[in-house]
Design an enzyme around this catalytic site. Structure first.
Site, mmCIF file in Angstrom:
data_model
loop_
_atom_site.group_PDB
_atom_site.id
_atom_site.type_symbol
_atom_site.label_atom_id
_atom_site.label_comp_id
_atom_site.label_asym_id
_atom_site.label_seq_id
_atom_site.Cartn_x
_atom_site.Cartn_y
_atom_site.Cartn_z
ATOM 1 N N GLU A 34 0.832 -1.206 0.000
ATOM 2 C CA GLU A 34 0.000 0.000 0.000
ATOM 3 C C GLU A 34 0.869 1.260 0.000
ATOM 4 O O GLU A 34 0.685 2.168 -0.811
ATOM 5 C CB GLU A 34 -0.921 -0.006 1.230
ATOM 6 C CG GLU A 34 -1.827 1.201 1.328
ATOM 7 C CD GLU A 34 -2.866 1.234 0.211
ATOM 8 O OE1 GLU A 34 -3.731 0.361 0.189
ATOM 9 O OE2 GLU A 34 -2.788 2.134 -0.638
ATOM 10 N N ASP A 89 1.159 4.021 -3.027
ATOM 11 C CA ASP A 89 0.702 5.398 -2.791
ATOM 12 C C ASP A 89 1.779 6.409 -3.187
ATOM 13 O O ASP A 89 1.500 7.380 -3.893
ATOM 14 C CB ASP A 89 0.320 5.594 -1.320
ATOM 15 C CG ASP A 89 -0.893 4.763 -0.917
ATOM 16 O OD1 ASP A 89 -1.529 4.151 -1.789
ATOM 17 O OD2 ASP A 89 -1.197 4.714 0.298
ATOM 18 N N SER A 146 -7.371 2.367 -3.724
ATOM 19 C CA SER A 146 -6.047 2.703 -3.201
ATOM 20 C C SER A 146 -5.125 3.226 -4.286
ATOM 21 O O SER A 146 -4.208 3.993 -4.002
ATOM 22 C CB SER A 146 -5.379 1.447 -2.630
ATOM 23 O OG SER A 146 -5.888 1.143 -1.383
#
Ligand SMILES: *[C@@H]1O[C@H](CO)[C@@H](O)[C@H](O)[C@H]1NC(C)=O
Ligand SMILES: *[C@@H]1O[C@H](CO)[C@@H](O)[C@H](O)[C@H]1NC(C)=O
Ligand SMILES: *[C@@H]1O[C@H](CO)[C@@H](O)[C@H](O)[C@H]1NC(C)=O
Ligand SMILES: *[C@@H]1O[C@H](CO)[C@@H](O)[C@H](O)[C@H]1NC(C)=O
Ligand SMILES: *[C@@H]1O[C@H](CO)[C@@H](O)[C@H](O)[C@H]1NC(C)=O
Length: 582
Positions: free
Chosen positions: A292, A296, A494
């Site tokens: 994640e 990002d 995400s």
């Protein structure tokens, strides 16, 4: 001495019966997935945070709606931290009531927020149970690293009513990201470099079509799809904050390898800068790489060419406390250092928070928006079913919103798949209606038009008066990433969230270059410019695992819908609108 007598008396006659108490929050049952281990030991200390009532939150809300609405005479005249504090700090009456309560009960406190609106008190469980008519128990949950102490009901002593808005942790049962995630979060079809950077003559290369198994989204695909500029930004004072929770650690080496793979035009030493709060860390090395966090920062850096990304590692799991910690950290950041955009790819079920804490956190984003920060959240990856990604939730037709996505003061990003004219809502795009926040004025027209199309015999239960989300949507499947030194693909809202945040930061660069204020709180401006978006008119958000034929969910339509919001952001149209209305 007098104090001792009072304490002694209170043991004989529980304070709960001596005081008038007013219910603050209550749950009818232990939330799904949690199990009680029995009452918390009465002699053990618990530290509770008290959210003191701001002196004028309605004033701040009215001010924010005016300064974020095009054509208002104060449009984009963002407030300083001190101006925000003048609304957010507790009144002297509230402080006096709180002080008097503390001294009556022999308690001490410490202020734990720059705006003075959070105080913390440590006291024995027995006293907390008695003062707040609570019944603290220990609870476990399979996704939690350790048991938590919570109560199903909490009350305020009458003299604190109107002065304290929330006591935390009490009835909040937020859990970290579910262990069951989208299949795209586990390594699949590792990409070879040569195939990924294949560039076609067409405006959008067919290899960008993620609706076919070999399709992969790269920064180049997003640039071509949405008209995002490639040239580096030029202005100072513009940055993107990417909070990382749950020990999601971002890796410099992965960013470098990602840029070499898909943005070789960006200097290879480009990376994020690190900040930490609440004990956050960011160890480096392949063993510490987390999907994640890497995705990002790779997509804010890979889209917002030349704009600094700050990775804020927040200690602890992604629980309610971590969101409060992030807000109080940002309250303390001086105006000239406040990032202009925040991109957060985490979502939980709204009900896990409870109304008082969710409202409080949402007002924290309101305050950041008023300072000129665009606060951007992913809408979640479970369609209409909160954060319940797995198959088990498919049978439940009581829809659940995600939070913070449902907060009217954040901009919420959903997901699409496929290339125009066949770009559609992806089946798991989080979308729906809040049970805590009513539809804000900026979206009532669009949301009403959507609700008119939902048939009377609709199979799902949801709240028609709630804030509808998401606000925008873009590609959310098979993004090229590098994690732990390995090229890989990943997806979810995400992925769409940092990509959208990158676009907003680039628009800010253009505004700053013309001496204009940054975009700040986006929503009233976005909804006033619906025509700039690429409308997405097909899709059904029943979830990744649920049979779309038989599972009730929303359907995308022409205009706003609870799958893709206003549609896909088109950079050049947004830029024209931004320059015309500033
Ligand atoms: C990156 O490298 C360039 C030279 O190639 C240098 O000018 C620049 O200062 C470096 N940036 C960082 C952040 O080290
Ligand atoms: C949130 O999680 C952190 C550790 O992960 C813990 O220290 C903190 O107490 C938790 N907050 C609550 C309210 O449980
Ligand atoms: C269905 O979802 C709602 C909303 O999250 C929840 O309150 C309810 O307990 C769920 N029902 C079942 C049977 O899981
Ligand atoms: C529906 O949403 C409104 C806010 O718009 C809220 O006040 C109300 O309590 C919600 N209803 C339910 C059943 O949660
Ligand atoms: C949902 O969409 C993804 C991506 O296209 C696909 O892999 C998956 O099979 C779909 N799920 C269902 C139940 O159709």
């Amino acid at each position: 001495m007098a104090l001792r007598v009072l304490t002694f008396c209170s043991l004989l006659l529980p304070l709960a019966t001596a005081f008038h108490q007013v219910l603050l929050e209550q749950r009818s049952a232990v939330p799904q997935g949690f199990r009680s281990l029995g009452p918390a030991p009465s002699a053990v200390d618990v530290t509770l945070r008290f959210g003191l009532a701001p002196n004028n939150i309605e004033g701040l809300q009215a001010k924010l709606l005016s300064i974020s609405t095009p054509n208002d005479e104060n449009f984009r005249k963002w407030l300083s931290a001190d101006e925000v504090k003048s609304y957010a700090q507790p009144s002297s009456q509230s402080l006096a009531a709180f002080e008097s309560f503390l001294s009556t009960h022999g308690l001490t406190t410490s202020n734990i927020s720059p705006n003075g609106d959070w105080a913390s008190i440590t006291l024995p469980i027995a006293q907390a149970n008695s003062l707040f008519a609570a019944n603290f128990h220990s609870f476990t949950h399979p996704d939690l690293p350790a048991p938590i102490i919570r109560t199903l009901s909490v009350s305020l002593p009458a003299e604190l009513v109107g002065h304290v808005e929330v006591i935390h942790p009490t009835t909040q049962f937020a859990v970290p990201k579910p262990k069951q995630r989208l299949p795209s979060f586990v390594p699949v079809n590792k990409q070879s470099q040569s195939r990924v950077i294949k560039r076609g003559a067409q405006a959008v290369d067919p290899s960008c079509d993620a609706s076919i198994p070999t399709g992969v989204i790269t920064p180049k695909c997003l640039q071509d799809l949405y008209g995002i500029p490639i040239a580096p930004a030029t202005q100072q004072g513009n940055s993107i904050l990417v909070p990382g929770y749950e020990d999601q650690w971002a890796q410099d080496a992965d960013v470098a390898q990602f840029l070499a793979l898909v943005r070789p035009d960006i200097p290879s030493n480009t990376t994020f800068t690190l900040q930490t709060t609440a004990g956050g860390t960011n160890p480096q090395g392949p063993d510490f790489a987390r999907g994640e966090a890497d995705m990002d920062v790779e997509y804010t850096i890979g889209i917002a060419t030349g704009i600094p990304t700050i990775f804020l590692s927040v200690g602890g799991i992604f629980n309610d406390t971590a969101l409060v910690d992030t807000i109080t950290f940002l309250e303390g950041v001086p105006d000239n250092k406040l990032p202009t955009v925040m991109s957060t790819s985490y979502a939980q079920s709204e009900t896990d928070f409870g109304r008082s804490l969710a409202t409080r956190i949402c007002n924290g984003y309101m305050a950041l928006g008023a300072r000129g920060m665009s606060v951007i959240f992913g809408s979640g990856d479970a369609g209409v079913r909160g954060n319940h990604v797995g198959r088990a939730a498919c049978a439940n037709n009581t829809f659940e919103a995600t939070f913070p996505a449902s907060c009217p003061f954040v901009t919420t990003v959903g997901g699409t798949i496929g290339l125009p004219p066949n770009e559609k809502a992806i089946n798991f795009t989080g979308g729906g209606f809040s049970n805590y926040f009513s539809a804000p004025s900026y979206q009532t027209a669009q949301v009403a038009a959507f609700l008119d199309t939902v048939p009377a015999d609709f199979g799902g239960t949801f709240n028609r008066s709630g804030r509808g989300y998401p606000d925008v949507a873009l590609q959310a499947w098979n993004y090229q990433v590098v994690v732990a030194g390995e090229p890989d693909t990943s997806g979810g809202t995400s992925a769409s969230t940092p990509a959208f945040a990158g676009m907003i930061a680039l628009l800010n660069d253009q505004l700053l270059a013309k001496g204009k204020p940054v975009l700040g709180f986006l929503n009233p401006w976005l909804y006033a410019n619906q025509k700039t978006f690429g409308d997405v008119t097909t899709g059904h958000n029943s979830g990744f695992f649920c049979d779309p034929e038989t599972t009730p969910a929303f359907d995308a339509i022409a205009g706003w819908d609870a799958l893709t919001g206003l549609g896909t952001p088109q950079y050049n149209s947004l830029l024209s609108a931004a320059l015309a209305q500033s």
